[in-house]
Write an enzyme that holds these catalytic residues in place. Structure first.
Site: not given
Length: 519
Positions: A166, A234, A237
């Site tokens: 992620w 941000d 993502e």
């Protein structure tokens, strides 16, 4: 709002759902059920909004785990981004989204005399925040320097760490959570005589407001102090770097908490909060941050991407951030409210871009369906062409509503200058009718209480309505809101019943109601 009726609906739904047993299986428990016997009335905007506030609150609360709610496949206090478990899978809890959701819940709580059912939901959220803070994850742990693990963006709904790849870290989450919980403490003191509502419940990690401050709010603030000048991903993502939205919510969290720290005799920390907030304010406004770009006369959300010529810097985050950090009626030392000329110009330029970019907007002369940023390629379940987002469109409605509310409620003059001229002149009022020599002047001031002032304020509300009309035209028949609407057809796409979409619409309706209530 008739909360008793609404929550009795929730109770009936809860009784029909299976209890969670054994390991988490997020696909075994449906958490979406359409609002009972409801179909959107598209006859006119007033009729729609009159009912939709209750409906949107229903869908927002449906995605929060708490005893009176429908969603029971999660630890109490959990907020799922969406019930969607595939194509895309949003069945997680994000630190940022959860905090923003509870800012909306707090708006409802404040407007409804500290409704105790909502207060319980907030305190369950605070409790699960304590546990998530102390859950080791790929970003780090609570015991790392400055609690490094707090930068983890999302967790599973059972409170366990999400360990997949992620965009990490995301530094806006701790700031937004600290601000939301700090605001709740102020609500407890001002609306409920300083009394919490869950202190007699089992498995609660706090027994006083001081516990909440010291053990939950303060660690998030320490994270912000430690990492505000570090890069992160941000709010969308996607990109690592410096971000206007992140820095703005960080400044807000620090500045807002100064008085709270003082109230708990934490004077040294209050001084650190104040000095760091001041540093961040200078960073936001000055050349070091690079967010205010006088070459293009708008806010640049990510200056690094502008320097790389990969983005022009326009982004709905540049008006979403100001809205989240400047609640109506609140005295704030945080810069960049929506009346800032650079914020308004960013808003205007994004609107102009999106009107041409998305075919669905050919039907609209004023407001439009607004996307995240012009270069977006995320289609809701992959990459091709980006679409407008319901939440960005709802926030776009809030901008003129807040401009009108702030001017009317405080009897403030409205100042129009060279930077925000295009917005006002094209969408709000023909400035030549107010000052024929305007274009040779640096600015024009519209005096509070004048006929021109009242015209501008009324036209701002009408302009805000034009964005809500877009939502009315494309909302699902059951009143739920997806993440996106197709750029060509206007049909809903992406994650369904997105919590943030319902919250953004709720806040828009709230602002509209408040400005219309002013004389």
């Amino acid at each position: 709002m008739k909360f008793g009726v609404l929550f009795s609906v929730f109770a009936a739904i809860v009784s029909a759902l299976p209890l969670q047993e054994g390991p988490l299986n997020k696909r075994a428990y449906p958490s979406f059920e359409a609002y009972s016997n409801y179909k959107v009335d598209r006859t006119d905007l007033e009729t729609f909004l009159d009912k939709q506030k209750e409906v949107s609150l229903y869908y927002l609360l449906q995605n929060i785990a708490y005893p009176e709610g429908q969603f029971n496949n999660g630890v109490p206090g959990t907020v799922i981004a969406s019930p969607s478990t595939s194509n895309p899978d949003y069945y997680y809890q994000w630190t940022r989204d959860s905090a923003i959701t509870f800012l909306t819940v707090l708006s409802e709580l404040e407007d409804n005399n500290f409704n105790t059912t909502l207060a319980k939901a907030v305190e369950y959220y605070i409790n699960t925040s304590y546990n998530l803070q102390r859950t080791s994850n790929p970003s780090g742990s609570f015991d790392d320097e400055n609690h490094k693990g707090l930068g983890e963006p999302k967790f599973n709904t059972d409170g366990s760490a999400y360990t997949g790849a992620w965009g990490r870290p995301q530094n806006d989450g701790p700031a937004l959570r600290a601000y939301a919980i700090s605001r709740y403490l102020n609500d407890v003191n001002s609306l409920n005589e300083g009394k919490l509502v869950l202190t007699d419940s089992g498995d609660i990690n706090f027994s006083s407001t001081e516990d909440i401050y010291k053990n939950i709010i303060k660690p998030d603030l320490e994270y912000v102090i430690g990492y505000w000048d570090s890069t992160g991903f941000d709010l969308w993502e996607e990109n690592q770097g410096r971000h206007f939205f992140t820095s703005l919510v960080q400044q807000k969290a620090l500045a807002y908490a100064v008085d709270i720290a003082k109230s708990f005799d934490d004077g040294d920390f209050a001084n650190t909060l104040s000095s760091t907030a001041s540093t961040l304010e200078s960073y936001l406004s000055g050349s070091d941050g690079g967010f205010v770009n006088t070459d293009v006369n708008h806010i640049v959300e990510n200056p690094d991407l502008l320097q790389q010529n990969s983005r022009q810097g326009l982004d709905s985050a540049t008006y979403i951030g100001p809205l989240l950090t400047h609640d109506i009626g609140e005295s704030s030392s945080t810069p960049f409210d929506v009346d800032n000329e650079y914020v308004l110009q960013s808003y205007y330029l994004l609107l102009e871009d999106n009107k041409d970019r998305y075919s669905v907007n050919s039907a609209y002369s004023a407001g439009a369906a607004i996307g995240r940023y012009p270069e977006d390629v995320y289609n809701g379940d992959g990459s091709s062409e980006g679409n407008p987002w319901f939440l960005a469109t709802a926030y776009a409605a809030q901008v003129p509503y807040k401009l009108a509310y702030d001017a009317k409620s405080a009897s403030n003059d409205i100042t129009i200058n060279k930077i925000n001229y295009d917005f006002f002149n094209k969408y709000i009022v023909d400035l030549s009718t107010i000052n024929s020599a305007y274009q040779s002047s640096d600015s024009v001031t519209i005096k509070s209480g004048s006929d021109e002032f009242n015209t501008v304020a009324d036209n701002l509300v009408t302009f805000g309505d034009s964005f809500l009309q877009v939502i009315l035209d494309h909302i699902n028949d059951d009143g739920s809101l997806n993440e996106q609407l197709n750029r060509y057809t206007g049909y809903s796409t992406g994650a369904y019943s997105l919590t943030w979409s319902s919250g953004a619409l709720l806040e828009a309706i709230r602002l509209r109601n408040k400005v219309k209530a002013l004389a």
